[in-house]
Motif scaffolding. Sequence first.
Motif, PDB file in Angstrom:
ATOM      1  N   THR A   3       0.518  -1.096  -0.043  1.00 18.86           N
ATOM      2  CA  THR A   3       0.191   0.175  -0.026  1.00 18.86           C
ATOM      3  C   THR A   3       0.966   1.204   0.080  1.00 18.86           C
ATOM      4  OG1 THR A   3      -1.196  -1.166   1.410  1.00 18.86           O
ATOM      5  CG2 THR A   3      -1.581   1.191   1.143  1.00 18.86           C
ATOM      6  N   LYS A   4       1.881   1.084   0.852  1.00 17.39           N
ATOM      7  CA  LYS A   4       2.834   2.246   0.992  1.00 17.39           C
ATOM      8  C   LYS A   4       3.452   3.122  -0.109  1.00 17.39           C
ATOM      9  CE  LYS A   4       5.205   0.940   3.512  1.00 17.39           C
ATOM     10  NZ  LYS A   4       5.023  -0.949   3.809  1.00 17.39           N
ATOM     11  N   VAL A   5       3.558   2.192  -1.424  1.00 20.17           N
ATOM     12  CA  VAL A   5       4.065   2.186  -2.636  1.00 20.17           C
ATOM     13  C   VAL A   5       2.683   3.700  -3.554  1.00 20.17           C
ATOM     14  CG1 VAL A   5       5.086   1.743  -5.110  1.00 20.17           C
ATOM     15  CG2 VAL A   5       5.460   0.391  -3.242  1.00 20.17           C
ATOM     16  N   ALA A   6       1.221   2.615  -3.282  1.00 17.10           N
ATOM     17  CA  ALA A   6       0.681   3.706  -4.109  1.00 17.10           C
ATOM     18  C   ALA A   6       0.118   5.309  -3.613  1.00 17.10           C
ATOM     19  CB  ALA A   6      -0.281   2.366  -4.070  1.00 17.10           C
ATOM     20  N   GLU A   7       0.487   4.721  -2.314  1.00 17.63           N
ATOM     21  CA  GLU A   7       0.180   6.133  -1.341  1.00 17.63           C
ATOM     22  C   GLU A   7       1.383   7.129  -1.383  1.00 17.63           C
ATOM     23  OE1 GLU A   7      -1.768   5.387   2.820  1.00 17.63           O
ATOM     24  OE2 GLU A   7       0.122   5.280   2.943  1.00 17.63           O
ATOM     25  N   ALA A   8       2.303   6.703  -1.890  1.00 22.42           N
ATOM     26  CA  ALA A   8       3.389   7.461  -2.025  1.00 22.42           C
ATOM     27  C   ALA A   8       2.829   8.309  -3.637  1.00 22.42           C
ATOM     28  CB  ALA A   8       4.575   6.895  -2.434  1.00 22.42           C
ATOM     29  N   LEU A   9       3.065   8.007  -4.362  1.00 18.57           N
ATOM     30  CA  LEU A   9       2.058   7.951  -5.574  1.00 18.57           C
ATOM     31  C   LEU A   9       1.221   8.503  -5.809  1.00 18.57           C
ATOM     32  CD1 LEU A   9       2.618   4.738  -7.786  1.00 18.57           C
ATOM     33  CD2 LEU A   9       4.257   6.546  -7.587  1.00 18.57           C
ATOM     34  N   MET A  10       0.178   8.196  -4.910  1.00 21.67           N
ATOM     35  CA  MET A  10      -0.650   9.103  -5.091  1.00 21.67           C
ATOM     36  C   MET A  10      -0.796  10.912  -4.089  1.00 21.67           C
ATOM     37  SD  MET A  10      -3.877   9.225  -1.848  1.00 21.67           S
ATOM     38  CE  MET A  10      -4.075   7.000  -1.733  1.00 21.67           C
ATOM     39  N   PHE A  11       0.980  11.035  -3.130  1.00 23.50           N
ATOM     40  CA  PHE A  11       0.739  12.303  -3.024  1.00 23.50           C
ATOM     41  C   PHE A  11       2.656  12.968  -3.131  1.00 23.50           C
ATOM     42  CE2 PHE A  11      -0.914  10.725   1.042  1.00 23.50           C
ATOM     43  CZ  PHE A  11      -1.961  11.807   1.595  1.00 23.50           C
ATOM     44  N   GLY A  12       2.731  12.048  -4.357  1.00 26.77           N
ATOM     45  CA  GLY A  12       3.542  12.442  -5.474  1.00 26.77           C
ATOM     46  C   GLY A  12       5.070  12.632  -5.571  1.00 26.77           C
ATOM     47  N   LYS A  13       5.250  11.532  -4.509  1.00 26.44           N
ATOM     48  CA  LYS A  13       6.623  11.061  -4.068  1.00 26.44           C
ATOM     49  C   LYS A  13       7.740  10.322  -4.383  1.00 26.44           C
ATOM     50  CE  LYS A  13       6.465  14.225  -0.922  1.00 26.44           C
ATOM     51  NZ  LYS A  13       6.952  15.737  -0.451  1.00 26.44           N
ATOM     52  N   LYS A  14       8.744  10.343  -4.357  1.00 27.89           N
ATOM     53  CA  LYS A  14       9.453   9.274  -4.860  1.00 27.89           C
ATOM     54  C   LYS A  14       9.428   8.332  -3.781  1.00 27.89           C
ATOM     55  CE  LYS A  14      11.266  10.712  -9.247  1.00 27.89           C
ATOM     56  NZ  LYS A  14      12.207  10.209 -10.252  1.00 27.89           N
ATOM     57  N   ILE A  15      10.041   7.039  -3.967  1.00 31.15           N
ATOM     58  CA  ILE A  15      10.164   6.767  -3.133  1.00 31.15           C
ATOM     59  C   ILE A  15      11.265   5.405  -3.415  1.00 31.15           C
ATOM     60  CG2 ILE A  15       9.128   3.949  -2.186  1.00 31.15           C
ATOM     61  CD1 ILE A  15       6.956   5.227  -4.568  1.00 31.15           C
ATOM     62  N   ALA A  16      12.224   4.810  -1.825  1.00 32.13           N
ATOM     63  CA  ALA A  16      12.948   4.315  -2.224  1.00 32.13           C
ATOM     64  C   ALA A  16      13.072   2.155  -2.044  1.00 32.13           C
ATOM     65  CB  ALA A  16      14.522   4.516  -1.066  1.00 32.13           C
ATOM     66  N   GLY A  17      12.910   1.771  -2.702  1.00 31.00           N
ATOM     67  CA  GLY A  17      12.085   0.049  -2.405  1.00 31.00           C
ATOM     68  C   GLY A  17      13.164  -0.929  -2.340  1.00 31.00           C
ATOM     69  N   THR A  18      13.112  -2.043  -1.988  1.00 35.25           N
ATOM     70  CA  THR A  18      12.910  -2.563  -2.623  1.00 35.25           C
ATOM     71  C   THR A  18      13.069  -4.247  -3.200  1.00 35.25           C
ATOM     72  OG1 THR A  18      11.801  -4.029  -0.729  1.00 35.25           O
ATOM     73  CG2 THR A  18      14.062  -3.471   0.193  1.00 35.25           C
ATOM     74  N   PRO A  19      13.142  -4.660  -3.745  1.00 34.14           N
ATOM     75  CA  PRO A  19      12.290  -5.324  -5.128  1.00 34.14           C
ATOM     76  C   PRO A  19      10.720  -5.902  -4.869  1.00 34.14           C
ATOM     77  CG  PRO A  19      14.778  -5.939  -5.597  1.00 34.14           C
ATOM     78  CD  PRO A  19      14.193  -5.547  -4.034  1.00 34.14           C
ATOM     79  N   GLU A  20      10.864  -6.558  -3.431  1.00 35.77           N
ATOM     80  CA  GLU A  20       9.386  -7.061  -2.578  1.00 35.77           C
ATOM     81  C   GLU A  20       8.537  -5.955  -2.405  1.00 35.77           C
ATOM     82  OE1 GLU A  20       6.812  -8.854  -1.284  1.00 35.77           O
ATOM     83  OE2 GLU A  20       8.067  -9.761  -1.879  1.00 35.77           O
ATOM     84  N   ALA A  21       8.899  -4.839  -2.268  1.00 44.01           N
ATOM     85  CA  ALA A  21       8.151  -3.444  -1.755  1.00 44.01           C
ATOM     86  C   ALA A  21       7.384  -3.256  -3.445  1.00 44.01           C
ATOM     87  CB  ALA A  21       9.094  -2.420  -1.595  1.00 44.01           C
ATOM     88  N   PHE A  22       8.889  -3.481  -4.758  1.00 41.51           N
ATOM     89  CA  PHE A  22       8.480  -2.869  -6.146  1.00 41.51           C
ATOM     90  C   PHE A  22       7.338  -4.116  -6.498  1.00 41.51           C
ATOM     91  CE2 PHE A  22      10.747   0.761  -5.630  1.00 41.51           C
ATOM     92  CZ  PHE A  22      10.289   1.661  -6.119  1.00 41.51           C
ATOM     93  N   SER A  23       6.672  -4.822  -6.216  1.00 41.41           N
ATOM     94  CA  SER A  23       6.346  -6.784  -6.742  1.00 41.41           C
ATOM     95  C   SER A  23       4.687  -5.671  -7.097  1.00 41.41           C
ATOM     96  CB  SER A  23       6.436  -7.301  -5.814  1.00 41.41           C
ATOM     97  OG  SER A  23       5.346  -8.571  -6.367  1.00 41.41           O
ATOM     98  N   GLY A  24       4.249  -5.883  -8.429  1.00 46.68           N
ATOM     99  CA  GLY A  24       3.449  -5.452  -8.737  1.00 46.68           C
ATOM    100  C   GLY A  24       3.484  -4.298  -9.974  1.00 46.68           C
ATOM    101  N   TYR A  25       4.945  -3.708  -9.227  1.00 47.04           N
ATOM    102  CA  TYR A  25       4.823  -2.203  -9.560  1.00 47.04           C
ATOM    103  C   TYR A  25       6.160  -1.908 -10.633  1.00 47.04           C
ATOM    104  CZ  TYR A  25       1.986  -0.946  -5.347  1.00 47.04           C
ATOM    105  OH  TYR A  25       1.025  -0.429  -4.391  1.00 47.04           O
ATOM    106  N   GLU A  26       6.253  -3.595 -11.370  1.00 49.64           N
ATOM    107  CA  GLU A  26       7.676  -3.586 -12.030  1.00 49.64           C
ATOM    108  C   GLU A  26       7.684  -2.490 -13.328  1.00 49.64           C
ATOM    109  OE1 GLU A  26       7.126  -7.004  -9.634  1.00 49.64           O
ATOM    110  OE2 GLU A  26       5.841  -5.968 -11.322  1.00 49.64           O
ATOM    111  N   ASP A  27       6.607  -2.032 -14.050  1.00 50.06           N
ATOM    112  CA  ASP A  27       6.266  -1.168 -14.646  1.00 50.06           C
ATOM    113  C   ASP A  27       6.345   0.151 -14.787  1.00 50.06           C
ATOM    114  OD1 ASP A  27       5.663  -3.523 -16.428  1.00 50.06           O
ATOM    115  OD2 ASP A  27       3.477  -3.197 -16.682  1.00 50.06           O
ATOM    116  N   ILE A  28       6.577   0.453 -13.325  1.00 42.38           N
ATOM    117  CA  ILE A  28       6.689   1.715 -13.002  1.00 42.38           C
ATOM    118  C   ILE A  28       7.807   2.375 -11.947  1.00 42.38           C
ATOM    119  CG2 ILE A  28       3.940   2.858 -13.652  1.00 42.38           C
ATOM    120  CD1 ILE A  28       5.106   2.432  -9.916  1.00 42.38           C
ATOM    121  N   VAL A  29       8.106   1.095 -11.616  1.00 38.51           N
ATOM    122  CA  VAL A  29       9.319   1.485 -10.578  1.00 38.51           C
ATOM    123  C   VAL A  29      10.422   2.827 -10.868  1.00 38.51           C
ATOM    124  CG1 VAL A  29      11.167  -0.529 -11.868  1.00 38.51           C
ATOM    125  CG2 VAL A  29      11.350   0.449  -9.299  1.00 38.51           C
ATOM    126  N   TYR A  30      11.121   2.559 -11.864  1.00 34.76           N
ATOM    127  CA  TYR A  30      12.045   3.119 -12.655  1.00 34.76           C
ATOM    128  C   TYR A  30      11.530   4.833 -13.056  1.00 34.76           C
ATOM    129  CZ  TYR A  30      15.075  -0.667 -12.658  1.00 34.76           C
ATOM    130  OH  TYR A  30      16.125  -1.688 -12.253  1.00 34.76           O
TER     131      TYR A  30
END
Length: 379
Positions: free
Chosen positions: A281-308
């Motif tokens: 949830t924290k990744v989608a929430e960060a995007l909601m607030f227009g914030k960059k995220i530094a996360g592990t591969p596990e954190a970005f699971s399901g978000y692979e297309d937009i991670v970079y």
Amino acid sequence: MAHRMLLITKSLAQRPSGGRELLCKVNHDCLEAIYGDRLTVFELPASRTKTVRSLVGALMGYIDGIDEDIVSGVCKLIRQDDITKVFVDGSNLGRLTAEVKRKLPDVYVYTFFHNVEARFFWGALKQRKSPWALAVLIANYVAERMSVRTSDNLISLSSRDSKLLKRVYGRSATTVSAIALWDKLPRNGKAAPRGSPRKYILFVGGAFYANRSGIAWFIRNVVPHIQMKTYVVGRGFEAFRREFERTGKVEVIGGVDSLADWYRDAHLIIAPVFDGSGMKTKVAEALMFGKKIAGTPEAFSGYEDIVYVAGWKCRTAEDFINVINQTQFTPSPLFDQRLRDIYEKEYSYEAALLRMSKIVGDDKISVDADGLYDARRVE
């Protein structure tokens, strides 16, 4: 034929806070928008006290408030309201799904997987080995296996979870539909960040096992090598202040009424999560607030297309340290519209509404002239 839908859910809290609660709310609101007065909602009661008898029942799939009276009540409600479709919001409700299909085989059943629960509770068992944790894992495996075997349509959050379902139970998801959240950004959130006198890093999440071990790892391996202060915000972390706080370096806030201010002024969101299932949830929430995220591969699971675009994938402590130290002195906006656009397109309620309309099949959702999603049903 005008289908009637029954939603079976565990949580429709007035003010949902946890990731599961937030997603349950989105699922409910989508189905309500699509079906209107053709939607019936059955909210399961809270789980009962742990006893030997309840443990025996749990190992037969009677968990999360389900018992024989609940099964009878749901079947009676289906007949009474002429229900043709059932949406089960949680894969560990498989005993209920199995009984509905056994007694009412013509009813079409969707099951929504918040996680692959067997994988989630396997991770919990590895973190804290105990007879009870093993029993919880077995009970959820039994119940989830029933969901996979008896549901007509399996909805997972990511292709990874779909593949894991195939590996564990022999059947892939029917549909993949990403996590979605109701918008919490204040109307002035884009234009008027108040600014913070000091840049800070933000970790957000409830105190379940993967978040606890992840932030503990970060504090141990990353915090000594960075200058920015880290704030830990999330329900349940109050109990870990003594363990996690470091004077001038880490402060544990715990649960808050609103996350908006914390996200708005954060320099960087971190997601050091190494275990779990579903999507974070924290990744989608960060995007909601227009914030960059530094996360592990596990954190970005399901978000692979937009991670970079969303931020940085960090596999090691050194990766986190380099990203944090480099970005500390790099001018960056407190609000990145590109990230907000990704949220609106992929992870908003409106995006979920369109996906849900396609999944349930018999209704369509229109889009108004301004490009905003309209929840009215098109007859």
